[in-house]
Scaffold this motif. Structure first.
Motif, short mmCIF file in Angstrom:
data_model
loop_
_atom_site.label_atom_id
_atom_site.label_comp_id
_atom_site.label_asym_id
_atom_site.label_seq_id
_atom_site.Cartn_x
_atom_site.Cartn_y
_atom_site.Cartn_z
N LEU A 46 0.82 -1.22 0.00
CA LEU A 46 0.00 0.00 0.00
C LEU A 46 0.85 1.27 0.00
O LEU A 46 0.57 2.21 -0.76
CB LEU A 46 -0.97 -0.03 1.19
CG LEU A 46 -1.95 1.14 1.28
CD1 LEU A 46 -2.83 1.19 0.03
CD2 LEU A 46 -2.82 1.01 2.53
N PRO A 47 1.90 1.40 0.84
CA PRO A 47 2.73 2.61 0.77
C PRO A 47 3.39 2.80 -0.60
O PRO A 47 3.49 3.94 -1.09
CB PRO A 47 3.78 2.38 1.86
CG PRO A 47 3.17 1.41 2.79
CD PRO A 47 2.33 0.53 1.94
N ILE A 48 3.83 1.70 -1.24
CA ILE A 48 4.46 1.83 -2.55
C ILE A 48 3.44 2.31 -3.58
O ILE A 48 3.73 3.17 -4.45
CB ILE A 48 5.07 0.48 -2.97
CG1 ILE A 48 6.11 0.03 -1.94
CG2 ILE A 48 5.71 0.58 -4.34
CD1 ILE A 48 6.68 -1.35 -2.20
N LEU A 49 2.21 1.78 -3.53
CA LEU A 49 1.17 2.20 -4.46
C LEU A 49 0.83 3.67 -4.28
O LEU A 49 0.72 4.43 -5.26
CB LEU A 49 -0.09 1.34 -4.25
CG LEU A 49 -1.30 1.70 -5.10
CD1 LEU A 49 -1.00 1.49 -6.59
CD2 LEU A 49 -2.51 0.87 -4.68
N LEU A 50 0.68 4.11 -3.02
CA LEU A 50 0.37 5.52 -2.78
C LEU A 50 1.54 6.41 -3.18
O LEU A 50 1.35 7.53 -3.67
CB LEU A 50 0.03 5.73 -1.30
CG LEU A 50 -1.26 5.06 -0.83
CD1 LEU A 50 -1.43 5.24 0.67
CD2 LEU A 50 -2.47 5.62 -1.56
N GLY A 51 2.77 5.92 -2.99
CA GLY A 51 3.92 6.70 -3.44
C GLY A 51 3.96 6.85 -4.94
O GLY A 51 4.33 7.90 -5.47
N TYR A 69 9.00 5.25 3.78
CA TYR A 69 9.23 3.90 3.24
C TYR A 69 8.62 3.76 1.85
O TYR A 69 9.29 3.32 0.91
CB TYR A 69 8.62 2.87 4.19
CG TYR A 69 8.40 1.51 3.57
CD1 TYR A 69 9.45 0.63 3.41
CD2 TYR A 69 7.13 1.12 3.13
CE1 TYR A 69 9.25 -0.61 2.83
CE2 TYR A 69 6.92 -0.11 2.54
CZ TYR A 69 7.99 -0.98 2.40
OH TYR A 69 7.78 -2.21 1.83
N GLY A 70 7.36 4.14 1.70
CA GLY A 70 6.71 3.98 0.41
C GLY A 70 7.35 4.82 -0.67
O GLY A 70 7.56 4.34 -1.79
N TYR A 71 7.71 6.07 -0.35
CA TYR A 71 8.30 6.95 -1.36
C TYR A 71 9.68 6.46 -1.77
O TYR A 71 10.01 6.43 -2.96
CB TYR A 71 8.37 8.38 -0.82
CG TYR A 71 8.95 9.35 -1.83
CD1 TYR A 71 8.16 9.85 -2.87
CD2 TYR A 71 10.28 9.73 -1.76
CE1 TYR A 71 8.69 10.73 -3.82
CE2 TYR A 71 10.82 10.61 -2.70
CZ TYR A 71 10.02 11.10 -3.73
OH TYR A 71 10.56 11.95 -4.65
N GLN A 72 10.50 6.06 -0.81
CA GLN A 72 11.87 5.63 -1.12
C GLN A 72 11.85 4.35 -1.96
O GLN A 72 12.62 4.22 -2.93
CB GLN A 72 12.65 5.39 0.17
CG GLN A 72 12.94 6.65 0.97
CD GLN A 72 13.92 7.58 0.25
OE1 GLN A 72 14.67 7.16 -0.62
NE2 GLN A 72 13.86 8.87 0.59
N ILE A 73 11.00 3.37 -1.59
CA ILE A 73 10.93 2.13 -2.37
C ILE A 73 10.42 2.41 -3.77
O ILE A 73 10.94 1.88 -4.76
CB ILE A 73 10.03 1.10 -1.66
CG1 ILE A 73 10.62 0.72 -0.30
CG2 ILE A 73 9.86 -0.15 -2.51
CD1 ILE A 73 11.96 0.05 -0.36
N MET A 74 9.40 3.25 -3.86
CA MET A 74 8.87 3.62 -5.18
C MET A 74 9.93 4.29 -6.02
O MET A 74 10.11 3.98 -7.21
CB MET A 74 7.65 4.54 -5.00
CG MET A 74 7.02 5.02 -6.30
SD MET A 74 7.80 6.53 -7.02
CE MET A 74 7.62 7.70 -5.68
N ASP A 75 10.68 5.23 -5.44
CA ASP A 75 11.71 5.96 -6.16
C ASP A 75 12.82 5.02 -6.63
O ASP A 75 13.29 5.12 -7.77
CB ASP A 75 12.27 7.07 -5.28
CG ASP A 75 13.21 7.99 -6.04
OD1 ASP A 75 12.79 8.53 -7.08
OD2 ASP A 75 14.37 8.14 -5.60
#
Length: 855
Positions: A125-130, A146-152
Motif C-alpha cells: 500500500l505505501p508503494i502504491l500511494l507513493g 518507506y513507500g516513497y523511497q521504495i517507489m523511487d
C-alpha cells in the motif's frame, strides 16, 4: 502421595485465576493502545504539518500540540505515518486489536489469515500511494518515507512503466488468489445468480401461466414426435419432474380421446415413488418413446386437466408433489458403551488425574551428558592411499586365482573398512570364500572377514581393519539425536556400525541378550555401555536391576544407586550378589516374582507389562486387589560360566525358565560369559536367547557356539563386536565408557533422594534352608503351629506340601512351620524325597507335649 496430589489440585484453581486476570489485563491493554494509536493517527493526518514540526519537542513546554493526545500523539503519528509506512500504519493499530482478542481468547479474527493480509497491505500500500502521489502535496504523509523511497528506487531501476506493471500484477494476483476471480468461477457464480432469479420469478407467477408453459412444451414435444424422434428430458428439479408427469398424462388422455396410435412410457424400476419422496437421486431421466402417426395438439388441450390420471403408479393423484413433502434427515448418535468399571476409572482420572509413578521421586533429575568424557574429534578420516592400496591388493589377488571383479566399492567405518565386490558372471561364491586366509596374508591384516553373499545385496563383502581406527565414545552415541528422540521401551545403544551410524536396539524386544568374549576384548565395557544407556533413559520407578557379579569387582561401581535402581532379597545386605547360594535364591525369587506378575496380568486381562501399566495409570486397576505399578526388571549376570561350574543345574533351570516366560511381564536377562562352551551355554539357554553379542573369542568353535556361525574369532578386539538378532549378523564398534565415567554417573544418581531401600524381591526359602534348624523358641512359633502339629501327628506324615494343602499356605510359611516342628522335636530331620519321620505317635501325647511348651 494422595496428600501431595490434593495440594496440587487445590493450588491449580488459584493459579488459573491469576493467569486469567493477567490475560484480561494484557489483552485490554493492547486493545486500548490500539485505540490510542488510531486516534493519534487520525489527529496527525488532520494537522500533520503542525504536528510534524512539534514531534521532536516533547519536553518543550512552550510549544503546544494540536494532536488529541498531545505531544505523544505527535510523536506516534510522525514515527508511524510520516517516517514509516504512511496510512498503512492503521493496519498496525488493527493488528494490536487482533493480538488483544487472541490473548482474551475471543475468536473474532482468524489470526494467520489476518496476519497474511495485513503484511501484504503493509508492504504494497505505501508503494502504491507513493507511485500515485509522487510525494506531491500530501503524498509524503500518505505513503510515508518507506513507500516513497521504495517507489523511487524501483522507478529508477525498472522505470515508471515497469513500476506500474509490478504493482498491477502483484495486486491483481492477490485478489485473484484470494477471491478466486477466475473466468470459470465468475461464470458459475453468474449462472447461479440467474437460476435463482428465474426460480423466484416463476414462483411468483400464477398457476395458469404454468399450465400455459406446460402446453407450449407439450406442443413442441408432439411436433418432434411427428418426425419420429425419440425425446429424452433431463429433469433436475422437483417442479420440472411434476411438469413432465403432467405432460405424460396429457399425452395419454389425448391418446384415449382421439384413439390415435399408442403412447409407450418406459420407467425404470429405480424411478419409483419411494425415491421421489426421498429425493435421493439428484437427476431423473424419463425416456418417452412415441409411435403416434398424427395428432392435433389443440385436441389434447380440450380435455380437462383435473380429470387426467397417470399410468405410472408412483405418480398417482393421492401422492403429494415433491415440493410439498417434508424431507428430514436424522443421524443416529454414536452410543459409547461404557461399563461401570470404566466409568469409575474415568471419574477417578477426572478427579485425581492419571496415576504418576514418578511422584515418589518427583525431583529426581536424569543424568546430564556432561558426566561422560569427551574424547575430541571422532570424525572418520579418509586415507585415500590406504584405500587404493588395499583395493589393488584385493583385485590383484583375486585375479591371480582367476576370479574376475566387475565392480568394487568401499565403505569406511570407525574400525573396519568394508569392500563390496561384484564378481563377474560365472564366478562361484565359494571360490571367493575360500580365499579368506590368502587375502589376510596379502593385506598383512588381522581380522579379515568375508561375508558371502551380503544379506539383501548382490555383493560379497570383505571387512578389512583400518590401520588408524577411530574410537567411539559413549558420550557421542548418548548425545545423538537417534538416542535422544527414541521411543523404545528399553533403549540400548551399542555403538556404531560399519557405515558410522549409531546402532540401537530395544531390550524389551530382544527380549534377552547373551554376550560372550575372551578376557580383555571389551565384554565388561559392553555391559557398562548397556547399563549406562538404560540409566540415561529410564526413571528409577520404571526400571530395576538385579546384578550378579561372581568376580565381585566388575559391577561394584553400581552399589551407590542401590536405593534407586537395584533390587535384592529382603534378607540380603548387599544388592549386588556375589555369593553363589544367594544367586540361586535370587533367581528362584525372580521366578516367584514372574509368577506373581502373571497372576496380576491374568486378573487385569492384559497380555504384557505395557498394557498392564497403561491400565494402572488410567486407574482401571484397584490397588486394594493387589495391583501395583510394575517396573521393568533387568537381570545382569557378568560371569555365567563360574555359576554353572559351582551350581550347575540349580542355576541353569531358573535361568531357562525366566528366559522362556519372563519377557511378557517385563523381566529381561543379560548373561555374559568368557568362554561360550557347550557345557556353559546349553541348548535350552541358547534357544531362548535370540539376541547375541559376540566380542573376540579364541576359536571358531566358540564363535559357532555363540553365533551359530564363524566370524567372532576374526575380530580385532578393543570393542570390535558382532551382533546377531536372529536375522543377520552386524559388525559394530562398541562405545567406550571408562570406569571414572561410570563412577561419576553412579555418584550423581546416588546423591539424589532415593527410596527407603532397594526394590525387594519376593522371599524364597530353599529346601536346604528348611533343613537348617536352630533352637526352638516358643514365643516365636507360628500361629498355626499347634494346628499343623495335630495334622502331622494324626496323619503320621511329615510333609511340607501336605501342610500347604491342608492349611492353604504358601511354600515359605509352610516351610517355616515345618522347621519349628523339627526344632521342637515333633518331626525328624530332612530326609530327601521321603517324608519326615513323625516322633510323636498319637494326639494325646501331642496335647501333653503342647501343654508343656505353653508352660
Amino acid at each position: 502421595m494422595e496428600k501431595k496430589s490434593q495440594k496440587n489440585r487445590a493450588a491449580m484453581p488459584e493459579t488459573s485465576k491469576i493467569l486469567s486476570k493477567q490475560r484480561i489485563f494484557f489483552g485490554l491493554t493492547l486493545i486500548v493502545f490500539a485505540g490510542v494509536l488510531t486516534l493519534s493517527f487520525i489527529s496527525y493526518l488532520m494537522n500533520w504539518k503542525a504536528d510534524q514540526s512539534q514531534a521532536g519537542t516533547i519536553l518543550d513546554k512552550s510549544i503546544k500540540s494540536s494532536n488529541i493526545f498531545g505531544k505523544l500523539g505527535d510523536w506516534l503519528g510522525n514515527l508511524f505515518i510520516f517516517e514509516s509506512i504512511g496510512v498503512a500504519s492503521f493496519i498496525i493499530a488493527f493488528l494490536f486489536v487482533v493480538f488483544g482478542t487472541m490473548i482474551l481468547k475471543k475468536k473474532i479474527f482468524k489470526p494467520w489469515m489476518t496476519f497474511g493480509h495485513s503484511l501484504f497491505f503493509i508492504c504494497w500500500l505505501p508503494i502504491l500511494l507513493g507511485a500515485i502521489t509522487r510525494g506531491n502535496g500530501n503524498g509524503g504523509v500518505l505513503s510515508g518515507v518507506y513507500g516513497y523511497q521504495i517507489m523511487d528506487s524501483l522507478s529508477t531501476i525498472i522505470g515508471t512503466v515497469g513500476l506500474w506493471v509490478v504493482l498491477v500484477v502483484s495486486i491483481a494476483l492477490y485478489f485473484i488468489l484470494e477471491f478466486n476471480l477466475r473466468p470459470s468461477s465468475i461464470k458459475a457464480k453468474l449462472n447461479a445468480i440467474n437460476e435463482n432469479t428465474i426460480g423466484k420469478v416463476k414462483s411468483m407467477m400464477p398457476n395458469s401461466d404454468e399450465n400455459f408453459d406446460a402446453d407450449e412444451e407439450l406442443e413442441e414435444e408432439l411436433h418432434d414426435e411427428e418426425q419420429n424422434v425419440v425425446v429424452t428430458e433431463e429433469v433436475s428439479t422437483p417442479k420440472k419432474r411434476a411438469e413432465v408427469v403432467k405432460k405424460n398424462t396429457i399425452i395419454q388422455d389425448a391418446q384415449e380421446t382421439q384413439s390415435i396410435g399408442e403412447v409407450e412410457t418406459i420407467v425404470t424400476p429405480n424411478q419409483t415413488s419411494f425415491e421421489e419422496d426421498k429425493e435421493i437421486t439428484p437427476t431423473l431421466n424419463l425416456t418417452t418413446t412415441s409411435t403416434i402417426p398424427t395428432i392435433k395438439p389443440e385436441d389434447a388441450f380440450d380435455a380437462p386437466v383435473s380429470n387426467f390420471s397417470t399410468s405410472i403408479s408412483s405418480f398417482s393423484s393421492s401422492t403429494p408433489e415433491p415440493d410439498e413433502i417434508k424431507f428430514k434427515v436424522e443421524v443416529a448418535p454414536v452410543i459409547d458403551i461404557i461399563d461401570e468399571a470404566d466409568k469409575q476409572s474415568q471419574d477417578l482420572v477426572d478427579k485425581h488425574g492419571l496415576y504418576d509413578h514418578r511422584l515418589d521421586l518427583a525431583k529426581f533429575q536424569m543424568p546430564p551428558i556432561d558426566l561422560l568424557k569427551e574424547y575430541g574429534n571422532e570424525e572418520i578420516s579418509i586415507n585415500k592411499e590406504e584405500l587404493e592400496e588395499n583395493k589393488n591388493k584385493i583385485v590383484g589377488l583375486l585375479k591371480t586365482f582367476n576370479v574376475g571383479i566387475a565392480e568394487i566399492k568401499a565403505t569406511i567405518g570407525p574400525t573396519v573398512t568394508l569392500y563390496e565386490i561384484v564378481p563377474e558372471a560365472g564366478i562361484r561364491v565359494a571360490s571367493i570364500k575360500k580365499l579368506q586366509d590368502d587375502i589376510a596374508l596379502n593385506l598383512s591384516a588381522l581380522g579379515i572377514r568375508i561375508i558371502a553373499p551380503m544379506p539383501g545385496k548382490g555383493t560379497i563383502g570383505i571387512e578389512v581393519p583400518r590401520k588408524n581406527p577411530t574410537m567411539v565414545s559413549m558420550r557421542s552415541v548418548i548425545a545423538s539425536q537417534k538416542f535422544q528422540n527414541t521411543d523404545m521401551d528399553l533403549p540400548v545403544v551399542f555403538g556404531k556400525t560399519i557405515s558410522n551410524e549409531v546402532f540401537m536396539a530395544d531390550l524389551s524386544k530382544m527380549p534377552h541378550l547373551l554376550m560372550a568374549g575372551a578376557t580383555g576384548q571389551g565384554k565388561s565395557v559392553g555391559i557398562n555401555a548397556i547399563l549406562t544407556s538404560l540409566l540415561y533413559k529410564k526413571h528409577p520407578s520404571e526400571l530395576k536391576f538385579v546384578m550378579v557379579d561372581p568376580k565381585k569387582v566388575e559391577l561394584s561401581l553400581y552399589s551407590k544407586i542401590e536405593r534407586h535402581y537395584l533390587a535384592k532379597l529382603p534378607d540380603s545386605d548387599d544388592a549386588i550378589i556375589t555369593d553363589t547360594n544367594k544367586v540361586i535364591n535370587t533367581l528362584n525369587s525372580l521366578c516367584v516374582e514372574m509368577d506373581q506378575r502373571y497372576d496380576l496380568l491374568k486378573n487385569a486381562f492384559c497380555k504384557n507389562l505395557k498394557e498392564y501399566n497403561k491400565k494402572f495409570t488410567e486407574r482401571k486397576l484397584n490397588p486394594e486387589n493387589g495391583h501395583r505399578y510394575l517396573p521393568y526388571i533387568v537381570l545382569v549376570v557378568d560371569e555365567f560360566a563360574d555359576l554353572i561350574m559351582t551350581a550347575g543345574k540349580e542355576v541353569e533351570l531358573p535361568i531357562a525358565r525366566l528366559a522362556q516366560l519372563a519377557r511378557a511381564v517385563g523381566i529381561h536377562l543379560i548373561v555374559a560369559t568368557q568362554r561360550p562352551s557347550v557345557n556353559v551355554i546349553t541348548g535350552m539357554i541358547k534357544a531362548n536367547f535370540p539376541a547375541r553379542a559376540a566380542f573376540r573369542v579364541i576359536s571358531s568353535v566358540d564363535s559357532r557356539t555363540i553365533l551359530d556361525s564363524t566370524g567372532a574369532d576374526q575380530l580385532i578386539g578393543k570393542g570390535d563386536m558382532l551382533y546377531f538378532n536372529g536375522n543377520e549378523i552386524l559388525r559394530l564398534q562398541c562405545a567406550f565408557v571408562d570406569t571414572p565415567e561410570v563412577e561419576r554417573l553412579a555418584e550423581f544418581i546416588g546423591e539424589q533422594k532415593g527410596y527407603a531401600s532397594a526394590f525387594l524381591l519376593p522371599e524364597y526359602v530353599s529346601e536346604e534352608a528348611t533343613s537348617t534348624v536352630g533352637a526352638f523358641d516358643p514365643n516365636e512359633k507360628d500361629a498355626l503351629f499347634e494346628e499343623a502339629a495335630r495334622i502331622i501327628v494324626s496323619t503320621q506324615q511329615g510333609s511340607t506340601s501336605m501342610l500347604q494343602r491342608q492349611l492353604k499356605l504358601g511354600y515359605n510359611r509352610a516351610g517355616r512351620i515345618m522347621d519349628q516342628l523339627e526344632a521342637s522335636g515333633i518331626v525328624g530331620g530332612f530326609n530327601g524325597a521321603k517324608a519326615r519321620e513323625v516322633l510323636i505317635s498319637d494326639l494325646y501325647s501331642l496335647e501333653q507335649f503342647l501343654e508343656d511348651l505353653r508352660n
